[in-house]
Design an enzyme around this catalytic site. Structure first.
Site, PDB file in Angstrom:
ATOM      1  N   TRP A 102      31.581 116.376  28.386  1.00 49.21           N
ATOM      2  CA  TRP A 102      32.803 117.095  27.989  1.00 49.21           C
ATOM      3  C   TRP A 102      32.771 117.487  26.523  1.00 49.21           C
ATOM      4  O   TRP A 102      33.196 118.590  26.149  1.00 49.21           O
ATOM      5  CB  TRP A 102      34.049 116.283  28.353  1.00 49.21           C
ATOM      6  CG  TRP A 102      34.151 116.163  29.851  1.00 49.21           C
ATOM      7  CD1 TRP A 102      33.923 115.051  30.608  1.00 49.21           C
ATOM      8  CD2 TRP A 102      34.418 117.225  30.773  1.00 49.21           C
ATOM      9  NE1 TRP A 102      34.036 115.364  31.939  1.00 49.21           N
ATOM     10  CE2 TRP A 102      34.344 116.676  32.077  1.00 49.21           C
ATOM     11  CE3 TRP A 102      34.705 118.584  30.639  1.00 49.21           C
ATOM     12  CZ2 TRP A 102      34.550 117.438  33.234  1.00 49.21           C
ATOM     13  CZ3 TRP A 102      34.925 119.354  31.785  1.00 49.21           C
ATOM     14  CH2 TRP A 102      34.851 118.781  33.059  1.00 49.21           C
ATOM     15  N   ASP A 172      40.173 115.082  22.468  1.00 49.59           N
ATOM     16  CA  ASP A 172      40.306 115.299  23.902  1.00 49.59           C
ATOM     17  C   ASP A 172      40.531 113.924  24.528  1.00 49.59           C
ATOM     18  O   ASP A 172      39.609 113.133  24.669  1.00 49.59           O
ATOM     19  CB  ASP A 172      39.034 115.944  24.457  1.00 49.59           C
ATOM     20  CG  ASP A 172      39.096 116.117  25.973  1.00 49.59           C
ATOM     21  OD1 ASP A 172      40.079 115.670  26.602  1.00 49.59           O
ATOM     22  OD2 ASP A 172      38.147 116.701  26.535  1.00 49.59           O
ATOM     23  N   LYS A 196      44.599 112.883  35.323  1.00 51.33           N
ATOM     24  CA  LYS A 196      44.117 111.510  35.358  1.00 51.33           C
ATOM     25  C   LYS A 196      45.303 110.551  35.186  1.00 51.33           C
ATOM     26  O   LYS A 196      45.735 109.942  36.158  1.00 51.33           O
ATOM     27  CB  LYS A 196      43.053 111.264  34.290  1.00 51.33           C
ATOM     28  CG  LYS A 196      41.708 111.898  34.645  1.00 51.33           C
ATOM     29  CD  LYS A 196      41.510 113.233  34.013  1.00 51.33           C
ATOM     30  CE  LYS A 196      40.070 113.668  33.865  1.00 51.33           C
ATOM     31  NZ  LYS A 196      39.282 113.882  35.051  1.00 51.33           N
TER      32      LYS A 196
END
Lengths: 361, 361
Positions: A102, A172, A196
């Site tokens: 990511w 992030d 999530k």
């Protein structure tokens, strides 16, 4: 109906209490004669839902008054462009720490808008991956910001400390936000896809310090502008209303059913500790991350005999333990044990793993 | 539980059958032991949901094979930037027809990326607004595309014909898509926010002809690229899975409960005709649109005595007729009678209006 234990990395398990409330209110929210999905986003009813969601989130994370809470769309992948487009207008270099897939994607998108300086990277030490230590992080002299990924969902690699820097820290936090208390004051900007620990896919949370709203690049699309979003209380256009409502129910659950983030952190740490202990105690399983950087949310593990992977997954499925396959890019197994995954799910997984190792390993 | 009649302009009423199915499947989708919201977007189960949604939509609109169906995020407001960013890479001028507030917003955003030529505008004739006729539309010689808004949700102004041009026709069809059959072959690109005739807010539908995927501007954010979205079957990142599932249920309802778009069009035209007839038959009410451009989806109307507006809305609310206030920018009343608003709702509204005019007017 029989609910199973769901270890999906995202979209992930939601609290059963939240799903039940959403079910019960689906056709008629609080006697108003319509679904939340059917409400004008500007109606008193929906504005009260949105305001309560933000207030509960502010309360949970103790978000200071000089930070805006934005509810946006497009996931973390859109933030990969929004961050340089919103923060790069004054020039300078974007600084990134790369600790996995990511982080790398965030860098690739930023490179399209700004020069990028790699301020630090994860590394393998004795076969175990770890994040860079604070002293290893080197920002450029003209850094506009420093970006990192607090938890790499695929690698299961989580920062065990908060990197500090004299430029705005951008994080992030998609896969570990709300898992433990966080000192928001240390950040310039935090973003997280909802799917999530927040709610259903389709909502993106941004927490941004006021003074960072005025440095966007000229070419930024209006819908990507944090400033426009902030000035319109996340309602420049129609927000994803149902996803926001569900996220509000999750915040309420965290606050009132769980009892806040300290309690949530205790539960999360207990769940992770016992799962890693089970992995470490059995030669049949292994986890590739240095002890101090093991994620408390995503627990990747491998079987000693990879030819048994498919059997493991099939038997787990039969046992009501869903979505344990590792990410398609790395293979192996991964148990995501987000806030909404109950401790009983982890207990059942450990029992299954021990049994599988004994009979097949 | 008592469901009321909901005339909201969007997010708008959804078919009750869809909400009931979503309610019944909320905690456990088809015996799989988890909610659709909790599924990996790459799981067999969710991919089957997404594929069925696309197949049913293609069937409903008879979408040719050389058109891609994209499920995106960010609403029509994001499309206002995506259209010039995706179609403007070869230079030329963006041509726009301006028939109201949404058309104007689309133009303002396009001007940030390309020179814009105003190819036509709505006008007032004898106090009634109308769209430009085909012969009045003048595209520039270097037009990259021609953009129009098939139905202006706020003004209640709808095209009664399909503008033709020798450049790709781009249509914001947010508020009248799926209300009648549409000849997709006439378009280069169609987009629509979901929250009127498709599903819940947070999903954006794009239908784009293959040959238009290769002319994006270099600075386009990856998440704004139609090409990237198409190459990844709308799963470059996590899509808004629950919104897509619900939209699929709406497509299934349109196809199998309603019986397709010809039947839906018959019902819509009947609903609109009787509501406009009631307005025209009573001096107490008026609609400001030329007969041929009256929207079959959004019916704005005014009371002869505007001082009674608040009373009208309060009494309507008491009668179970919700969300009849006009858009905050124009005032007055507006009844949005999208696909999911049953004919009985229109009948009840007409009865209420007649009664209100008699007793208060």
């Amino acid at each position: 109906m029989s609910r199973k234990f769901n270890f999906c990395a995202g979209p992930a398990a939601l609290p059963e209490a939240v799903l039940k409330q959403a079910r019960d209110e689906m056709l008629d929210w609080q006697g108003k004669g319509l679904s939340v999905m059917e409400m004008s986003h500007r109606s008193d009813e929906f504005v009260s839902i949105a305001n309560k969601a933000e207030a509960d989130l502010r309360d949970l994370l103790k978000i200071p008054a000089n930070y805006k809470v934005l509810f946006m769309q497009g996931g973390a992948s859109s933030q990969f462009a929004m961050v340089p487009l919103n923060l790069g207008g004054k020039g300078g270099t974007a600084n990134y720490i790369n600790t996995g897939i990511w982080g790398k994607k965030a860098i690739q998108e930023a490179e399209r808008y700004m020069p990028v300086h790699l301020a630090g990277s994860s590394a393998e030490v004795n076969g175990l991956s770890r994040v860079p230590r604070q002293f290893e992080i080197q920002t450029s002299t003209d850094a506009a910001y420093l970006h990192y990924t607090s938890n790499e969902t695929i690698g299961g690699l989580e920062f065990d400390y908060l990197p500090t820097s004299d430029v705005p820290l951008v994080c992030d936090m998609s896969s570990d936000i709300l898992s433990v208390p966080t000192d928001i004051n240390q950040f310039g900007l935090i973003y997280a896809g909802a799917q999530k620990n927040i709610g259903p896919a389709g909502l993106t949370l941004v927490i941004v310090r006021d003074d960072l709203l005025d440095q966007a690049k000229a070419e930024i699309p209006t819908m990507f502008s944090y400033k426009v979003c902030a000035e319109n209380a996340s309602m420049y256009n129609t927000p994803p209303t149902f996803a926001l409502y569900l996220s509000g129910l999750v915040f309420d659950w965290l606050k009132n059913d769980v009892g806040g983030l300290e309690k949530m952190a205790d539960i999360n740490q207990r769940k992770a500790a016992k799962l890693y202990a089970a992995i470490d105690a059995n030669d049949f399983y292994s986890n590739p991350v240095a002890l101090e950087n093991r994620s408390i949310m995503n627990v990747p593990f491998r079987l000693a005999d990879a030819s048994l992977d498919k059997l493991f997954l099939a038997k787990a499925d039969d046992a009501g333990l869903l979505n344990l396959a590792g990410h398609r890019s790395v293979g192996g197994m991964r148990a995501s044990i987000y806030n909404a995954v109950p401790e009983a799910a982890v207990d059942a997984l450990i029992e299954f793993m021990n049994d599988f190792a004994k009979t097949r390993g």
